[in-house]
Design an enzyme around this catalytic site. Structure first.
Site, short mmCIF file in Angstrom:
data_model
loop_
_atom_site.label_atom_id
_atom_site.label_comp_id
_atom_site.label_asym_id
_atom_site.label_seq_id
_atom_site.Cartn_x
_atom_site.Cartn_y
_atom_site.Cartn_z
N ARG A 51 0.81 -1.23 0.00
CA ARG A 51 0.00 0.00 0.00
C ARG A 51 0.83 1.27 0.00
O ARG A 51 0.56 2.20 -0.76
CB ARG A 51 -0.92 0.05 1.24
CG ARG A 51 -2.26 -0.61 1.04
CD ARG A 51 -2.72 -1.21 2.35
NE ARG A 51 -1.80 -2.27 2.69
CZ ARG A 51 -1.96 -3.54 2.30
NH1 ARG A 51 -3.02 -3.90 1.65
NH2 ARG A 51 -1.05 -4.46 2.59
N THR A 52 1.81 1.33 0.89
CA THR A 52 2.52 2.61 1.04
C THR A 52 3.25 2.97 -0.25
O THR A 52 3.09 4.06 -0.79
CB THR A 52 3.49 2.55 2.24
OG1 THR A 52 2.74 2.16 3.38
CG2 THR A 52 4.12 3.91 2.50
N LYS A 80 25.96 -3.24 -1.89
CA LYS A 80 27.42 -3.11 -2.05
C LYS A 80 28.06 -2.43 -0.85
O LYS A 80 29.25 -2.19 -0.83
CB LYS A 80 27.73 -2.27 -3.30
CG LYS A 80 27.20 -2.84 -4.59
CD LYS A 80 27.61 -1.89 -5.74
CE LYS A 80 27.02 -2.32 -7.06
NZ LYS A 80 27.23 -1.28 -8.10
N ARG A 101 11.43 4.03 3.12
CA ARG A 101 11.12 3.08 4.21
C ARG A 101 12.37 2.30 4.54
O ARG A 101 13.07 1.84 3.63
CB ARG A 101 10.00 2.13 3.76
CG ARG A 101 9.81 0.97 4.73
CD ARG A 101 8.60 0.15 4.43
NE ARG A 101 7.38 0.88 4.76
CZ ARG A 101 6.16 0.33 4.72
NH1 ARG A 101 6.01 -0.93 4.37
NH2 ARG A 101 5.11 1.06 5.03
N HIS A 129 5.40 6.07 11.39
CA HIS A 129 4.87 5.90 10.04
C HIS A 129 3.89 7.05 9.79
O HIS A 129 2.68 6.86 9.74
CB HIS A 129 4.18 4.53 9.95
CG HIS A 129 3.86 4.08 8.56
ND1 HIS A 129 3.90 4.92 7.46
CD2 HIS A 129 3.48 2.86 8.09
CE1 HIS A 129 3.55 4.22 6.39
NE2 HIS A 129 3.31 2.98 6.74
C1 NCD Z 1 1.92 -0.94 8.15
C2 NCD Z 1 3.41 -0.75 8.29
O1 NCD Z 1 4.15 -0.93 7.31
O2 NCD Z 1 3.83 -0.39 9.38
N1 NCD Z 1 1.51 -1.15 6.83
C3 NCD Z 1 1.23 -0.08 6.04
O3 NCD Z 1 2.07 0.73 5.75
N2 NCD Z 1 -0.03 0.06 5.63
C4 NCD Z 1 1.36 -1.95 9.09
C5 NCD Z 1 1.95 -3.33 9.11
O4 NCD Z 1 2.84 -3.65 8.33
O5 NCD Z 1 1.48 -4.10 9.93
#
Ligand code: NCD
Length: 305
Positions: A51-52, A80, A101, A129
């Protein structure tokens, strides 16, 4: 230039403006279709995501911009031995804005120190997040019509769940919110959240271990997955992973206007028989994630239409 590393990097006013912009985008998508023409977003994902990452990319595409990036550390020069700082400096030569991320807490913050372009934290380890928080706030605003005066239950892995930490930090600045923290003892919310957020601001909260005992009190229930990748010991994960399963029978005592949220992915925490309940918001929530990221990208790039 502004980065978004922690949800409190944005003032309440800035958050409200981003949510209002997201709602305007929802109501008039065509108006924004060239807002980021010739701009580029880089998505640097050192950890898995559906999703993100995809909602960030879709967001930039719907603004008329372009996207580049990678979706695993193995396919970048990290394999590397390149440092986060050097990767960010380099990508800043190719893109106007970066969503990143990383499994290590603080990595996006470190990146922001050396970056010439805005950095968005798209999740750093078990820490924060903030763009999921914007997604959650937009969802609450659209479902409930307000961001104050409700009781929210946060259920599951409150220790490692970064979405929970960021959501609490952001929501604690709105009036009249009560928190019910539902978790096994081992997965309680970190102590710094209790002292630095709840106690410091005199916010009402309680900790319980079952959802049944509090279901009738909740206006919102925010379910979370037990964060397998953050456990040191697989046996502990296996023991705790199915502690909470929300199903139809557990909703019997729930309010008729309860909102059920989940950042997703779900594993077993919500039975699929709940999906058809009108109170289930989690797929609408995933859609909101795209619109709020459109609004965020525009805000950080300082573009208007
Ligand atoms: C979440 C995350 O990555 O922290 N997912 C997301 O971004 N929608 C929640 C999760 O991974 O449980």
């Amino acid at each position: 230039m502004k980065h978004l590393i922690d949800p409190t990097d944005l003032t309440v006013q800035e958050i409200d403006d981003i949510l209002d912009l997201a709602i305007d985008i929802i109501n008039d998508k065509e108006k924004y279709q060239d807002a980021c023409k010739r701009k580029k977003l880089a998505t640097l994902f050192f950890e898995p995501s559906t999703r993100t990452r995809l909602s960030f990319e879709a967001a930039m595409m719907e603004l008329g911009g372009n996207v580049l990036g990678f979706s695993s550390a193995d396919s970048s020069s990290t394999a590397k031995g390149e440092s986060v700082g050097d990767t960010i400096r380099t990508v800043g030569c190719y893109a106007d804005i970066i969503a990143m991320r990383h499994p290590k807490e603080g990595a996006p913050l470190l990146g922001s120190f050396v970056s010439d372009v805005p950095i968005i934290n798209a999740g750093d380890g078990g820490h924060n997040h903030p763009t999921q928080t914007l997604t959650d706030l937009l969802t609450i605003k659209r479902e409930k019509g307000r961001l104050n005066n409700f009781t929210i239950g946060l259920c599951g892995d409150l220790k490692f769940g970064r979405t929970v930490h960021s959501l609490i930090k952001a929501l604690s600045r709105y009036e009249g919110i009560k928190y019910v923290l539902i978790s096994p003892n081992e997965l309680r919310v970190p102590e710094y959240i209790i002292t630095e957020v709840f106690k410091k601001n005199n916010i009402e909260y309680k900790e319980v271990t079952t959802m049944e005992e509090v279901m009738d009190e909740l206006d919102i229930i925010y379910m979370t997955r037990v964060q397998k990748e953050r456990f040191f010991n697989e046996a502990d994960y296996i023991r705790l992973k199915d502690t909470y399963i929300l199903d139809k029978s557990k909703l019997k005592t729930a309010k008729p206007d309860l909102s059920i949220l989940h950042p997703l992915p779900r594993v077993n925490e919500i039975s699929t028989d709940v999906d058809s309940d009108p109170r289930a918001c989690y797929f609408r929530q995933a859609l909101n994630g795209k619109y709020v990221r459109m609004a965020l990208i525009m805000t950080l790039l300082e573009v208007t239409v």
